[in-house]
Design a protein around this motif. Sequence first.
Motif, mmCIF file in Angstrom:
data_model
loop_
_atom_site.group_PDB
_atom_site.id
_atom_site.type_symbol
_atom_site.label_atom_id
_atom_site.label_comp_id
_atom_site.label_asym_id
_atom_site.label_seq_id
_atom_site.Cartn_x
_atom_site.Cartn_y
_atom_site.Cartn_z
ATOM 1 N N PRO A 194 0.801 -1.229 0.000
ATOM 2 C CA PRO A 194 0.000 0.000 0.000
ATOM 3 C C PRO A 194 0.837 1.285 0.000
ATOM 4 O O PRO A 194 0.450 2.284 -0.587
ATOM 5 C CB PRO A 194 -0.824 -0.110 1.286
ATOM 6 N N THR A 195 2.015 1.248 0.648
ATOM 7 C CA THR A 195 2.858 2.445 0.672
ATOM 8 C C THR A 195 3.421 2.737 -0.714
ATOM 9 O O THR A 195 3.380 3.884 -1.180
ATOM 10 C CB THR A 195 3.994 2.279 1.700
ATOM 11 N N LEU A 196 3.931 1.711 -1.381
ATOM 12 C CA LEU A 196 4.423 1.921 -2.756
ATOM 13 C C LEU A 196 3.276 2.267 -3.701
ATOM 14 O O LEU A 196 3.459 3.045 -4.639
ATOM 15 C CB LEU A 196 5.161 0.681 -3.245
ATOM 16 N N ALA A 197 2.099 1.698 -3.456
ATOM 17 C CA ALA A 197 0.935 2.038 -4.277
ATOM 18 C C ALA A 197 0.574 3.507 -4.116
ATOM 19 O O ALA A 197 0.193 4.168 -5.082
ATOM 20 C CB ALA A 197 -0.238 1.146 -3.899
ATOM 21 N N PHE A 198 0.692 4.033 -2.902
ATOM 22 C CA PHE A 198 0.410 5.450 -2.680
ATOM 23 C C PHE A 198 1.391 6.327 -3.452
ATOM 24 O O PHE A 198 1.002 7.331 -4.060
ATOM 25 C CB PHE A 198 0.450 5.793 -1.196
ATOM 26 N N VAL A 199 2.665 5.948 -3.445
ATOM 27 C CA VAL A 199 3.686 6.712 -4.185
ATOM 28 C C VAL A 199 3.386 6.667 -5.686
ATOM 29 O O VAL A 199 3.450 7.687 -6.375
ATOM 30 C CB VAL A 199 5.097 6.177 -3.868
ATOM 31 N N ALA A 200 3.036 5.481 -6.197
ATOM 32 C CA ALA A 200 2.693 5.347 -7.619
ATOM 33 C C ALA A 200 1.437 6.139 -7.951
ATOM 34 O O ALA A 200 1.350 6.782 -9.002
ATOM 35 C CB ALA A 200 2.503 3.876 -7.973
ATOM 36 N N PHE A 201 0.453 6.123 -7.043
ATOM 37 C CA PHE A 201 -0.771 6.897 -7.217
ATOM 38 C C PHE A 201 -0.455 8.388 -7.331
ATOM 39 O O PHE A 201 -0.951 9.079 -8.220
ATOM 40 C CB PHE A 201 -1.712 6.644 -6.038
ATOM 41 N N ALA A 202 0.378 8.878 -6.419
ATOM 42 C CA ALA A 202 0.713 10.308 -6.423
ATOM 43 C C ALA A 202 1.464 10.699 -7.695
ATOM 44 O O ALA A 202 1.185 11.751 -8.285
ATOM 45 C CB ALA A 202 1.546 10.647 -5.192
ATOM 46 N N ALA A 203 2.394 9.852 -8.132
ATOM 47 C CA ALA A 203 3.142 10.153 -9.357
ATOM 48 C C ALA A 203 2.225 10.162 -10.574
ATOM 49 O O ALA A 203 2.321 11.053 -11.430
ATOM 50 C CB ALA A 203 4.262 9.132 -9.544
ATOM 51 N N ALA A 204 1.325 9.199 -10.658
ATOM 52 C CA ALA A 204 0.392 9.156 -11.786
ATOM 53 C C ALA A 204 -0.572 10.338 -11.736
ATOM 54 O O ALA A 204 -0.903 10.923 -12.775
ATOM 55 C CB ALA A 204 -0.375 7.840 -11.783
ATOM 56 N N ALA A 205 -1.016 10.690 -10.541
ATOM 57 C CA ALA A 205 -1.968 11.795 -10.409
ATOM 58 C C ALA A 205 -1.357 13.128 -10.822
ATOM 59 O O ALA A 205 -2.039 13.964 -11.419
ATOM 60 C CB ALA A 205 -2.470 11.870 -8.971
ATOM 61 N N ILE A 206 -0.085 13.330 -10.523
ATOM 62 C CA ILE A 206 0.584 14.586 -10.896
ATOM 63 C C ILE A 206 0.551 14.775 -12.405
ATOM 64 O O ILE A 206 0.397 15.894 -12.902
ATOM 65 C CB ILE A 206 2.032 14.606 -10.361
ATOM 66 N N VAL A 207 0.647 13.684 -13.144
ATOM 67 C CA VAL A 207 0.648 13.766 -14.608
ATOM 68 C C VAL A 207 -0.776 13.729 -15.159
ATOM 69 O O VAL A 207 -1.137 14.529 -16.031
ATOM 70 C CB VAL A 207 1.474 12.603 -15.207
ATOM 71 N N GLU A 208 -1.589 12.811 -14.659
ATOM 72 C CA GLU A 208 -2.880 12.547 -15.293
ATOM 73 C C GLU A 208 -3.985 13.526 -14.937
ATOM 74 O O GLU A 208 -4.882 13.755 -15.749
ATOM 75 C CB GLU A 208 -3.323 11.121 -14.972
ATOM 76 N N TRP A 209 -3.976 14.102 -13.745
ATOM 77 C CA TRP A 209 -5.055 15.020 -13.398
ATOM 78 C C TRP A 209 -5.049 16.295 -14.241
ATOM 79 O O TRP A 209 -6.114 16.704 -14.720
ATOM 80 C CB TRP A 209 -5.034 15.338 -11.913
ATOM 81 N N PRO A 210 -3.899 16.958 -14.474
ATOM 82 C CA PRO A 210 -3.944 18.128 -15.365
ATOM 83 C C PRO A 210 -4.334 17.760 -16.798
ATOM 84 O O PRO A 210 -5.097 18.488 -17.443
ATOM 85 C CB PRO A 210 -2.519 18.680 -15.312
ATOM 86 N N VAL A 211 -3.825 16.623 -17.285
ATOM 87 C CA VAL A 211 -4.194 16.179 -18.637
ATOM 88 C C VAL A 211 -5.693 15.902 -18.690
ATOM 89 O O VAL A 211 -6.372 16.309 -19.636
ATOM 90 C CB VAL A 211 -3.382 14.924 -19.038
ATOM 91 N N GLY A 212 -6.219 15.218 -17.689
ATOM 92 C CA GLY A 212 -7.647 14.926 -17.637
ATOM 93 C C GLY A 212 -8.491 16.185 -17.555
ATOM 94 O O GLY A 212 -9.570 16.252 -18.146
ATOM 95 N N ALA A 213 -7.999 17.184 -16.852
ATOM 96 C CA ALA A 213 -8.745 18.447 -16.753
ATOM 97 C C ALA A 213 -8.839 19.145 -18.104
ATOM 98 O O ALA A 213 -9.888 19.693 -18.457
ATOM 99 C CB ALA A 213 -8.084 19.363 -15.729
#
Length: 75
Positions: free
Chosen positions: A25-44
């Motif tokens: 879960p800790t590594l998943a959180f790090v991967a989640f945060a890294a993906a979110a930094i890229v994908e949320w602005p693109v998705g917006a």
Amino acid sequence: MVIGFPICIQCGTKSNPCRCKVVGPTLAFVAFAAAAIVEWPVGAVVYIFKHAKGRRIMAHPATRVFPKVSRAIPI
């Protein structure tokens, strides 16, 4: 000011004998945060033109990245 590293603990799982997971879960959180930094602005930006596609892009870290990484590491 001290900024700590977040540690995620998931108890009650049957994927290992201890019934608790920390690393996955800790590594998943790090991967989640890294993906979110890229994908949320693109998705917006995509959301402006195609609402459904933009929502899928912004939901990708939570629906795909976090669960796959968390399940891949059993401890």
